[in-house]
Enzyme design. Structure first.
Site, mmCIF file in Angstrom:
data_model
loop_
_atom_site.group_PDB
_atom_site.id
_atom_site.type_symbol
_atom_site.label_atom_id
_atom_site.label_comp_id
_atom_site.label_asym_id
_atom_site.label_seq_id
_atom_site.Cartn_x
_atom_site.Cartn_y
_atom_site.Cartn_z
ATOM 1 N N LYS A 175 0.843 -1.187 0.000
ATOM 2 C CA LYS A 175 0.000 0.000 0.000
ATOM 3 C C LYS A 175 0.887 1.248 0.000
ATOM 4 O O LYS A 175 0.667 2.185 -0.761
ATOM 5 C CB LYS A 175 -0.882 -0.039 1.255
ATOM 6 C CG LYS A 175 -2.111 0.781 1.153
ATOM 7 C CD LYS A 175 -3.407 0.098 1.310
ATOM 8 C CE LYS A 175 -4.560 0.733 0.627
ATOM 9 N NZ LYS A 175 -5.777 -0.005 0.739
ATOM 10 N N LYS A 225 -2.042 -13.585 -12.955
ATOM 11 C CA LYS A 225 -2.655 -14.391 -11.899
ATOM 12 C C LYS A 225 -4.120 -13.985 -11.756
ATOM 13 O O LYS A 225 -4.435 -12.792 -11.736
ATOM 14 C CB LYS A 225 -1.912 -14.111 -10.585
ATOM 15 C CG LYS A 225 -2.567 -14.691 -9.339
ATOM 16 C CD LYS A 225 -1.853 -14.185 -8.087
ATOM 17 C CE LYS A 225 -2.393 -14.775 -6.809
ATOM 18 N NZ LYS A 225 -3.636 -14.245 -6.273
ATOM 19 N N LYS A 257 -9.271 -11.114 -7.742
ATOM 20 C CA LYS A 257 -10.370 -10.151 -7.680
ATOM 21 C C LYS A 257 -9.866 -8.753 -7.994
ATOM 22 O O LYS A 257 -10.540 -7.968 -8.648
ATOM 23 C CB LYS A 257 -10.987 -10.141 -6.272
ATOM 24 C CG LYS A 257 -11.959 -11.274 -6.008
ATOM 25 C CD LYS A 257 -12.184 -11.439 -4.500
ATOM 26 C CE LYS A 257 -11.950 -12.860 -4.074
ATOM 27 N NZ LYS A 257 -11.594 -13.026 -2.671
HETATM 28 P P1 ADP Z 1 -7.769 -12.504 -4.678
HETATM 29 O O1 ADP Z 1 -6.351 -12.381 -5.184
HETATM 30 O O2 ADP Z 1 -8.712 -12.861 -5.750
HETATM 31 O O3 ADP Z 1 -8.216 -11.326 -3.830
HETATM 32 P P2 ADP Z 1 -7.466 -13.821 -2.160
HETATM 33 O O4 ADP Z 1 -6.196 -13.107 -1.891
HETATM 34 O O5 ADP Z 1 -8.701 -13.462 -1.407
HETATM 35 O O6 ADP Z 1 -7.779 -13.749 -3.732
HETATM 36 O O7 ADP Z 1 -7.198 -15.371 -2.114
HETATM 37 C C1 ADP Z 1 -7.645 -16.259 -1.157
HETATM 38 C C2 ADP Z 1 -6.867 -17.544 -1.403
HETATM 39 O O8 ADP Z 1 -7.214 -18.084 -2.713
HETATM 40 C C3 ADP Z 1 -5.357 -17.283 -1.484
HETATM 41 O O9 ADP Z 1 -4.734 -17.452 -0.255
HETATM 42 C C4 ADP Z 1 -4.881 -18.342 -2.456
HETATM 43 O O10 ADP Z 1 -4.632 -19.547 -1.744
HETATM 44 C C5 ADP Z 1 -6.061 -18.611 -3.349
HETATM 45 N N1 ADP Z 1 -5.895 -17.989 -4.662
HETATM 46 C C6 ADP Z 1 -6.255 -16.742 -5.046
HETATM 47 N N2 ADP Z 1 -6.007 -16.520 -6.341
HETATM 48 C C7 ADP Z 1 -5.452 -17.666 -6.823
HETATM 49 C C8 ADP Z 1 -4.959 -18.074 -8.118
HETATM 50 N N3 ADP Z 1 -4.996 -17.262 -9.172
HETATM 51 N N4 ADP Z 1 -4.453 -19.319 -8.232
HETATM 52 C C9 ADP Z 1 -4.417 -20.154 -7.171
HETATM 53 N N5 ADP Z 1 -4.861 -19.831 -5.936
HETATM 54 C C10 ADP Z 1 -5.369 -18.609 -5.755
#
Ligand code: ADP
Ligand code: TRP
Length: 322
Positions: free
Chosen positions: A114, A193, A196
Site C-alpha cells: 500500500k 494471476k 479479484k
Molecule cells: P484474490 O487475489 O482474488 O483477492 P485472495 O487473496 O482473497 O484472492 O485469495 C484467497 C486464497 O485463494 C489465497 O490465499 C490463495 O490460496 C487462493 N488464490 C487466489 N487466487 C489464486 C490463483 N490465481 N491461483 C491459485 N490460488 C489462488
C-alpha cells in the site's frame, strides 16, 4: 473435544470467489478437514480494512458462507463462523498490539504494498497481521492451510505467540502454516494471476452465461485456425490443464496440428468448467439465507466458547484478573 490436531483457516468476504480461489484454497479445505478438528472462519473484520458499505459486507458474508457450504464443508463436522461473532479475537489483538513494535508491523507485505503505491493505509490494515494472529492462536491452532501469499501472516502469528509466552509464560502454541505448495497459480482471462483485484476472474458460482462470457473473453494471440498454436503460451490451454484432463492428449495434438481454433478450444473449456461447477452450484442454490444464519449462529457459539476459555487464561496471565 477430540484428540485431533486443530486446523483453522479463513477467507475475507471481499467479493465473489473465482475458480482460482477454489483450486488454490477452497478445494484443499474440503480435502483436509476430516483429518482435523477444523474451524473455518469468515474474516469479516479483516474485510472492514477495505470495505465501507454495510450492505455490501452483509451480502459478501452470506456469499462466503454459502461458498463454504456448497464446496462441501459440513457444518455438522466443522465449525463455520463469523470472526465478528467472537469479540475475543479483537480483545486478544489489543494484547498482542502491546507486545509487538511498529517497525515489526511495518515489514508486513500488505502494508508495504500500500505504501509503495503511495496510498494511505488505515490502522486496521497496519494491524491486520495481529488480528490474524489472534484468529489463529486463540484456538490453539496447529495448522493453518493458506496460499503462499499468506505465509508471512502465519510467521507473524508465531512471533506474537513467542513474544507473549516470553513476557507472560507459556500460553500459546506456535502454529505451522500448511502451504498448499503444489497448487498451481491459476491464470486469469488476461493471462496474469487470477485475482479479484485485477478484474480478470472466472466466477466460481457464476451463471452459465457469465462463465461462458468470461471464457470467451480470455485473451489469445491471433493465430488463425489451421495454423499450429503454442499451447505453452496460451491461457486457454493453461486452464484446460485444470479442467480438461481427459481431453488433454487430444488437445495437445490439435494445438500442434492447428486442427482446432481458439473459439473451439474455449467452447470446450467453458463446457468442462461448467460440468465441474454445476453440481456445486446446484447445492449452493438450495441453501437458504435462513439456513446460513442458523449455521453461523451455532458455529459462532461453538467458536466463542473455545475462545472464552482461552481468554480466561490470557487475562489471568497478563494480570487483569483480580
Ligand atoms: P484474490 O487475489 O482474488 O483477492 P485472495 O487473496 O482473497 O484472492 O485469495 C484467497 C486464497 O485463494 C489465497 O490465499 C490463495 O490460496 C487462493 N488464490 C487466489 N487466487 C489464486 C490463483 N490465481 N491461483 C491459485 N490460488 C489462488
Ligand atoms: N488473511 C487471509 C486471506 O486474506 C484471511 C484470514 C484472516 C485468515 N484470518 C485468518 C486465514 C486466519 C487463515 C487463518 O486470505
Amino acid at each position: 473435544m477430540s484428540d485431533k490436531k486443530i486446523l483453522l483457516s479463513g477467507m475475507q468476504p471481499s467479493g465473489k470467489m473465482h475458480i482460482g480461489n477454489y483450486l488454490g484454497a477452497l478445494r484443499q479445505f474440503v480435502e483436509l478437514y476430516p483429518s482435523y478438528d477444523s474451524l473455518f472462519m469468515i474474516a469479516d473484520y479483516h474485510a472492514l480494512t477495505s470495505l465501507r458499505r454495510a450492505d455490501q459486507l452483509r451480502a459478501n458474508i452470506m456469499e462466503v458462507a454459502k461458498d463454504y457450504l456448497a464446496i462441501g464443508l459440513d457444518p455438522e463436522k466443522v465449525v463455520i463462523f463469523q470472526q465478528s461473532d467472537v469479540p475475543e479475537h479483537a480483545e486478544l489483538t489489543w494484547i498482542f498490539n502491546c507486545l509487538v513494535t511498529v517497525p515489526f508491523l511495518m515489514q508486513a507485505h500488505a502494508f508495504k504494498d500500500k505504501q509503495s503505491k503511495g496510498l494511505e493505509a488505515n490502522v486496521g490494515l497496519f494491524d491486520y497481521p495481529m488480528l490474524m494472529a489472534a484468529d489463529i492462536l486463540i484456538y490453539g491452532t496447529d495448522v493453518v492451510p493458506v496460499g503462499q501469499d499468506q505465509r508471512q501472516h502465519v510467521e507473524y502469528a508465531r512471533e506474537a505467540a513467542s513474544k507473549f509466552n516470553l513476557a507472560f509464560g507459556p500460553v500459546f502454541k506456535e502454529p505451522a502454516e500448511y502451504i498448499m505448495e503444489n497448487v498451481a497459480i491459476i491464470p486469469g482471462i488476461d493471462g496474469r494471476k487470477m485475482s479479484k483485484s485485477y478484474g480478470n476472474t472466472i466466477p466460481l458460482f457464476g451463471t452459465d452465461e457469465e462463465i461462458k462470457t468470461a471464457v470467451a473473453n480470455i485473451k489469445t494471440d491471433s493465430t488463425p485456425k489451421g495454423q499450429p498454436m503454442d499451447k505453452d503460451k496460451d491461457t486457454v490451454f493453461a486452464l484446460h490443464r485444470h479442467f480438461s484432463q481427459k481431453d488433454l492428449p487430444d488437445l495437445e495434438k490439435n494445438y500442434q496440428e492447428g486442427s482446432i481454433g481458439y473459439q473451439e478450444s474455449k467452447n470446450l473449456l467453458a463446457e468442462n468448467i461448467l460440468n465441474m461447477i454445476r453440481p456445486l452450484r446446484d447445492r449452493r442454490d438450495a441453501i437458504s439465507d435462513k439456513k446460513v444464519i442458523d449455521i453461523l449462529k451455532t458455529g459462532g457459539e461453538k467458536a466463542r466458547e473455545r475462545a472464552e476459555e482461552k481468554m480466561r487464561v490470557v487475562r489471568k496471565a497478563v494480570g487483569v484478573t483480580l
